[in-house]
Scaffold this active site. Structure first.
Site, PDB file in Angstrom:
ATOM      1  N   CYS A  14       0.876  -1.265  -0.153  1.00  0.00           N
ATOM      2  CA  CYS A  14      -0.103   0.070   0.108  1.00  0.00           C
ATOM      3  C   CYS A  14       0.812   1.386  -0.073  1.00  0.00           C
ATOM      4  O   CYS A  14       0.666   2.337  -0.515  1.00  0.00           O
ATOM      5  CB  CYS A  14      -0.943  -0.005   1.041  1.00  0.00           C
ATOM      6  SG  CYS A  14       0.053  -0.207   2.739  1.00  0.00           S
ATOM      7  N   HIS A  28      -2.720   6.960   2.549  1.00  0.00           N
ATOM      8  CA  HIS A  28      -1.342   7.243   2.972  1.00  0.00           C
ATOM      9  C   HIS A  28      -0.871   8.518   1.974  1.00  0.00           C
ATOM     10  O   HIS A  28      -1.090   8.478   0.774  1.00  0.00           O
ATOM     11  CB  HIS A  28      -0.819   6.156   2.450  1.00  0.00           C
ATOM     12  CG  HIS A  28      -0.728   4.909   3.366  1.00  0.00           C
ATOM     13  ND1 HIS A  28      -1.444   4.883   4.363  1.00  0.00           N
ATOM     14  CD2 HIS A  28      -0.292   3.585   3.004  1.00  0.00           C
ATOM     15  CE1 HIS A  28      -1.395   3.615   5.002  1.00  0.00           C
ATOM     16  NE2 HIS A  28      -0.845   2.721   4.219  1.00  0.00           N
TER      17      HIS A  28
END
Length: 362
Positions: free
Chosen positions: A158, A252
């Site tokens: 990720c 993120h």
């Protein structure tokens, strides 16, 4: 009989497993047929096992509440009635490598969210908009496994999703030295603030294994197939990173400094981002965002609160592209870590594999 492909989820009770369940509810091509988890959950209904540990914002789908969970270690039983599997098991890397290969050898394709097989040379690690050609290695993998339709495919970590798409859009300009810091949400650790109250108002400057993944995995994504293996990119593209856990639930963020061999203008860089597209968009895959990358002009964007769900959480947001006093350019990127970065990325991989004919009905 439904024409949809029958799906099993390994590790169905964890956060990524739960996200798979929400993404597959009402999916036009796939339907959940089997749920599997650890021995402690086996034999219980999904609702009984998960109970108050449901971590998604939307309610648990009615269709899975009464499904009886199977033991993920009962490989033949789990695999017998499904066309393919998503894997989000919580085991050691050695155990994951072994069990995913065992499932593949039952002639059941495995699309994995786990990191265990990301560096197996004949396992494709794919962001569908960037390197779908790596799925071609599957034929070599099937020869090694001795299978006709069983194989393993994985999606990358990720942490790379918020900046690697920008590098892909700019490859024609020759990116070289890249310095990236990622500011990673707590859901990346499978947590909510209820589970992890000490993260409120806190920052932890270490996430085990993340920096190596952030530095090395893009090089495999940009690599090529040679002699029945995927060889990582060998060029002057070098990446160094720091990965930090921050008090954000989902999303993120990356701050990136980089150099180029060429000397692109800002207009050229922005246009390359906005026009970047891939096979998922051409094929109209169900979870492919219409626009893979958006560029935001505002000085204070991208923001998690405003932009993390761009493209249904499957799009990438880039902003603050500007000249730097040491490097050539710098920018900020944002991606949704449990959608594009985890379960959603795996679902889009499975959609691509179906569209390309690698996943079919048994």
């Amino acid at each position: 009989m439904s024409e949809k492909l029958r799906v099993g989820i390994l590790g169905a009770t964890g956060m990524v497993g739960q996200r798979f369940i929400t993404l597959l509810e009402n999916h036009p091509w796939f339907e959940i047929h089997t749920l599997a988890a650890s021995a402690s959950s086996a034999g219980k209904t999904y609702e009984e096992s998960v109970g108050g540990r449901w971590k998604m914002d939307t309610p648990m789908p009615e269709s899975v509440k009464k499904m009886v969970i199977k033991n993920v270690s009962d490989i033949e039983d789990v695999a017998k009635d499904v066309d393919f599997l998503f894997s989000a098991v919580n085991m050691s890397k050695d155990e994951i490598r072994a069990i995913e290969e065992q499932y593949a050898r039952t002639e059941t394709p495995v699309v994995s969210n786990n990191s265990a097989h990301r560096w197996t040379p004949d396992v494709p690690m794919v962001i569908p908009e960037i390197n779908p050609q790596h799925f071609e290695i599957i034929e070599a993998q099937k020869k090694r496994l001795g299978t006709k339709r069983g194989f393993i495919a994985v999606k990358p970590n990720c942490s790379i999703q918020s900046y690697t798409p920008a590098l892909a859009a700019w490859m024609k300009f020759g990116p070289t030295d890249v310095v990236v810091s990622t500011y990673q949400a707590i859901s990346g650790a499978g947590k909510t603030f209820r589970d992890w109250p000490e993260m409120e108002g806190n920052i932890i400057p270490f996430i085990s294994g993340e920096e190596e993944k952030s530095e090395q995995e893009p090089l495999k994504v940009f690599g090529h197939i040679e002699n029945d293996r995927i060889v990582k990119l060998e060029s002057d593209l070098r990446i160094t990173s720091q990965c930090i856990r921050v008090p954000v639930l989902n999303g993120h963020t990356a701050t990136v400094f980089l150099n180029f061999r060429e000397n692109p203008t800002k207009d050229e860089l922005v246009e390359a981002l906005r026009s970047f597209s891939g096979r998922p968009q051409e094929l109209g895959l169900p979870h492919a965002p219409e626009h893979f990358i958006q560029y935001l002009e505002e000085d204070d964007r991208p923001q998690v609160a405003l932009d993390v769900n761009f493209g249904g959480g499957m799009g990438i947001s880039i902003g603050r592209l500007r000249r730097d006093s040491i490097f050539d350019w710098k920018f900020v990127g944002l991606s949704h870590n449990t959608l594009r970065g985890a379960a959603g990325g795996a679902v889009e991989c499975a959609e691509m594999l179906k569209a390309l004919g690698y996943i079919t009905r048994k």
